[in-house]
Structure formats: C-alpha cells, structure tokens
Scaffold this active site. Structure first.
Site, PDB file in Angstrom:
ATOM      1  N   ARG A  91      12.745  24.885  -1.610  1.00 11.58           N
ATOM      2  CA  ARG A  91      12.665  23.488  -1.226  1.00 11.58           C
ATOM      3  C   ARG A  91      13.171  23.383   0.213  1.00 11.58           C
ATOM      4  O   ARG A  91      14.273  23.839   0.522  1.00 11.58           O
ATOM      5  CB  ARG A  91      13.559  22.659  -2.141  1.00 11.58           C
ATOM      6  CG  ARG A  91      13.541  21.219  -1.774  1.00 11.58           C
ATOM      7  CD  ARG A  91      14.449  20.411  -2.657  1.00 11.58           C
ATOM      8  NE  ARG A  91      14.278  19.005  -2.315  1.00 11.58           N
ATOM      9  CZ  ARG A  91      15.003  18.045  -2.836  1.00 11.58           C
ATOM     10  NH1 ARG A  91      15.931  18.332  -3.717  1.00 11.58           N
ATOM     11  NH2 ARG A  91      14.806  16.800  -2.486  1.00 11.58           N
ATOM     12  N   HIS A 180      11.463  13.022  -0.816  1.00 11.64           N
ATOM     13  CA  HIS A 180      11.154  13.088  -2.263  1.00 11.64           C
ATOM     14  C   HIS A 180       9.668  13.343  -2.496  1.00 11.64           C
ATOM     15  O   HIS A 180       9.135  12.987  -3.554  1.00 11.64           O
ATOM     16  CB  HIS A 180      11.488  11.776  -3.000  1.00 11.64           C
ATOM     17  CG  HIS A 180      12.940  11.482  -3.158  1.00 11.64           C
ATOM     18  ND1 HIS A 180      13.433  10.197  -3.067  1.00 11.64           N
ATOM     19  CD2 HIS A 180      14.007  12.278  -3.399  1.00 11.64           C
ATOM     20  CE1 HIS A 180      14.740  10.210  -3.265  1.00 11.64           C
ATOM     21  NE2 HIS A 180      15.118  11.476  -3.460  1.00 11.64           N
ATOM     22  N   ARG A 241      24.159   5.201   0.160  1.00  9.83           N
ATOM     23  CA  ARG A 241      23.423   4.878   1.388  1.00  9.83           C
ATOM     24  C   ARG A 241      23.032   3.403   1.406  1.00  9.83           C
ATOM     25  O   ARG A 241      22.655   2.847   0.367  1.00  9.83           O
ATOM     26  CB  ARG A 241      22.149   5.722   1.495  1.00  9.83           C
ATOM     27  CG  ARG A 241      22.434   7.186   1.667  1.00  9.83           C
ATOM     28  CD  ARG A 241      21.125   7.953   1.868  1.00  9.83           C
ATOM     29  NE  ARG A 241      21.300   9.339   1.491  1.00  9.83           N
ATOM     30  CZ  ARG A 241      20.447  10.030   0.757  1.00  9.83           C
ATOM     31  NH1 ARG A 241      19.333   9.476   0.319  1.00  9.83           N
ATOM     32  NH2 ARG A 241      20.693  11.280   0.466  1.00  9.83           N
ATOM     33  N   GLU A 386      10.682  18.521  -9.929  1.00  5.91           N
ATOM     34  CA  GLU A 386      10.386  19.033  -8.592  1.00  5.91           C
ATOM     35  C   GLU A 386      10.334  20.564  -8.573  1.00  5.91           C
ATOM     36  O   GLU A 386       9.522  21.161  -7.882  1.00  5.91           O
ATOM     37  CB  GLU A 386      11.428  18.507  -7.602  1.00  5.91           C
ATOM     38  CG  GLU A 386      11.354  16.984  -7.496  1.00  5.91           C
ATOM     39  CD  GLU A 386      12.482  16.361  -6.705  1.00  5.91           C
ATOM     40  OE1 GLU A 386      12.432  16.415  -5.481  1.00  5.91           O
ATOM     41  OE2 GLU A 386      13.416  15.832  -7.321  1.00  5.91           O
TER      42      GLU A 386
END
Ligand code: ADP
Length: 402
Positions: A91, A180, A241, A386
């Site tokens: 990744r 993402h 965030r 993922e």
C-alpha cells in the site's frame, strides 16, 4: 499463489498473507514501535494460537525479517518456506499525478514514489522503506505498488482544482488527489458483483467512514469527485481531523494564538474532529456515542455534525453525477453504526433514498441491501477489504496463476 500484502507506516508495519486460490487469509499481523524500544510483534492465523512477543525492532528490514520468520516458523508458521511467497503488494499513500493504477515496482517506480514524498511526507517515505526492506529480505520476489490516490485520478479538473492562483498548481501540483482509493474501488465493484450490475452504467456514492473518513462519487466505475483533497484532512470531520473549514479560520487561529504552521497542522490533524468538537472527550465514534448517551452535549454535537456532513455529501454527489443508483456504507463506522446510517438517510426520500430500518439494524456488522424494495436508490453495507484488493492487483500485475 500466495501474496504478501504490506502496509508500512512510520513506526508500524501491518501485513497479511493471502492465498489467492481461494482468497483466504493465511495469516495477518503487525510490528509496532519500529525504531523505538519495546517493539511488539503480533500474528493471527486461523486454527493457530495467536503469536505475540515483544522485542526491539530496529528498522523496517528487521520487521520484515520477523514477519518472514513468523510466517515460516515450525510452530506458528503457515508456509514451509519463503519461496511460497510469489509476490508482495504494497500500500502506497501518494502516487501524485504519476500513478492512476497499480504498478510493478522497479527502479523508475521507486524514483517516482520518491518524487511524491513531498506530497505525502508522512507516509510515502515509510512506504518506500517497506519496499526496500522487502527487496533486501526477499530478493527477486516481484513487488507491486497500489496507491491510495490512484482510483481518484479520473476526476476531471473542475473537481480537482482549487480556486487559487493557477501558478500554485503549476509550481507545487496543489490540487485535490483523494485517498482511500482502494476502499472506494473495492466496495463499488463488490456491490455491482453482488447485485449483478454492470458498473459501467451505474452511479454510486461510496461512504468510507472510519477513524479517517471520505466519500466518493463513482460514475460508471470511475471516480468523479471525492471529499478528501490535497491531504486526507479535507472533507468530513474525522476522529481527530477537522475536515473542511473556512481557510480564513486557520489564519485567524494562527494569528491570535501565535501558532506556527507545524503547530496549526497539529491542531487540524490531531486535536480536531470528534476529539476537538467534543472538547477532548474522545476521537472514537463508539465512545462518542456512549458519552452522548450519558448526556454530554458536546459529544452529541459532534455526532450530529458528522452525520449532517455525510448527508450533504450524498446530496451534492448525486447532483454532481446527475443521478444516483446506490449509496454504500463501509469502514468501521459505516459498517457498524445502524444509527448513523439511519440518520444520514433520513429525509432523503425526495431523492429516492428509503432506508428499511429493520433491515438496517438486522444487517448491522454484516453485508447487504438495507433500503426498502421500493427505494429508487439502493442503500448497501459493503465491508471494505483493502488488503484483498491490493493482493488481487498484485496477482494481476505479476501475471501469476491463482
Ligand atoms: P481506520 O480508519 O483506522 O481503519 P476503522 O475503519 O476500523 O478505522 O473504524 C474505526 C471507527 O469505527 C472507530 O471510531 C470506532 O469507534 C468505529 N466503530 C466500530 N464499531 C462501531 C459501532 N458499533 N458503532 C459506531 N462506531 C463504531
């Protein structure tokens, strides 16, 4: 064929070994506190006892060695020897404008990922360290890079440009990239497989809601807009965030609190979102819900804000695509909070979204359609995976047999 999937962070490295004949996970684990003392290793493998121990892990090469040793260990291992690992999929956070798809890693690719470090300074250097460590520990094994930004490279300029002087785009490549991507790609494709839909004819909104959250508009299989932007800070408020705020507010706080850019960055990335709005209660959505149930009004406010923002994205992306066939909820919050899905879909009947509240609760933590039979737009829970997508891309690129 067995594919090792690696997600290397600054001081951690997560991995999964996937048998691509049936896409089963043979083992998964992590190395934590790399380069810091008291490192921790953890591996889980079906049918075996969890394998955990603490040891100092000097660097990412040492971490990869631990992974290989554990995978091939007589007692805890799942493969006879390293030669069974046919390829490694990594990744990689940022592919800039250079990568719109996964690639086989060679010197040129490494150079290009290096050039993207400026755009992803918190992740790309560590992703590269992971790649180099694998090269060192598993020489000759093909490696593939799968980019978080890749899927979003199909966005048109009207979606990815900022209303800033054009020279900043030319000089620094300041634009929306989106993140993402593997998750948005995985769930949109999976829904179409489950539903027997041809993805090239469908308009889908994918809501990936976890510690980090983003929403994407996927029109005919291609991303046309997404909520995260130049960095993963933009869009929805998240665990810590802020999400989108008026840029002047940032300047105002810096000026009045005397904060440096780094200090302000810390406020925006680590002290805001659920944690900041709830006045320090928690960054975790489950704990936030518990606090709200206990009467904490700021936790309650954070929950309302988050869900309201999601609803607004659903409306705006349906408008952007000129229609909508399905909304997907995924990620730790999207998959597990029936309450959230309920609130985000409430009042959207005017645009053809009608949630089946009983199904929504029944299928919580699962997978399936949660809209009513009569709903013009389908609403689904699709658990993301993922790692599996990284492994699939890797298999396809190295041209291996299942
Ligand atoms: P990451 O972005 O780190 O991969 P996850 O996708 O695992 O994160 O999501 C983590 C978030 O999911 C946490 O805020 C957690 O509280 C939330 N979550 C998990 N289960 C539930 C639940 N039942 N209700 C609400 N939130 C939940």
């Amino acid at each position: 064929m067995k594919v090792l999937v690696i997600n290397a962070g600054s001081s951690s490295l997560k991995y999964q070994l996937i048998d691509m004949t049936d896409e089963s996970v043979l083992a998964k684990g992590s190395c934590e506190r790399i380069g810091i003392d008291n490192g921790a290793f953890k591996q889980k493998a079906p049918g075996k006892e969890d394998y955990t121990f603490t040891t100092d892990i000097a660097n990412h090469s040492a971490a990869i060695k631990l992974v290989v040793d554990a995978l091939t260990s007589k007692e805890h291992g799942v493969i006879g020897s390293m030669s069974e690992i046919a390829a490694v999929g990594h990744r990689v956070l940022h592919g800039g404008e250079k990568f719109s798809a996964s690639v086989l890693i060679d010197d040129k690719v490494i150079e290009a990922i290096e050039e993207c470090c400026e755009l992803g300074p918190l992740h790309n250097p560590h992703n590269l360290t992971g790649i180099r460590a694998c090269e060192e520990m598993m020489p000759g094994v093909p490696q593939v890079a799968v980019f978080d930004t890749g899927f979003h490279q199909t966005m048109p300029p009207k979606a990815y440009m900022f209303g800033l002087p054009y020279k900043y785009y030319e000089k620094y490549r300041l634009r929306k990239y989106g993140f993402h991507g593997t998750s948005h790609r995985f769930v949109s494709k999976k829904l179409c497989e489950l539903n027997g839909w041809d993805i090239s004819t469908k308009k889908i909104i994918t809501c990936h809601l976890g510690n980090g959250s983003s929403i994407a508009a996927v029109d005919c299989g291609k991303c046309v807009d997404t909520s995260m932007s130049f960095t993963p800070l933009d869009g929805l408020m998240m665990g810590t965030r802020s999400g989108a705020v008026d840029p002047s507010v940032v300047l105002y706080i810096m000026k009045h609190e005397g904060l440096s850019p780094d200090e302000m960055n810390d406020v925006l990335n680590k002290k805001s979102g659920f944690l900041g709005t709830s006045d320090g209660v928690t960054s975790d959505s489950r704990d936030l819900i518990a606090a709200a149930e206990d009467g904490n009004s700021k936790a309650e406010l954070a929950i309302r804000m988050f869900r309201y923002q999601i609803k607004k994205y659903i409306g705006s992306y349906a408008a952007a695509m000129g229609g909508l066939d399905a909304v997907i909820f995924t990620g730790g919050i999207g998959e597990n909070s029936d309450d959230l899905r309920d609130e985000c879909c409430e009042g959207l009947g005017f645009m053809g979204i009608e949630l089946d509240r009983a199904k929504n609760t029944e299928l919580n933590h699962g997978e399936g359609k949660i809209s009513t039979e009569g709903s013009r737009v389908e609403v689904w829970i699709v658990p993301t995976n993922e790692e599996l997508l990284i492994a699939r891309d890797t298999l396809e690129i190295v041209g291996g047999q299942k």
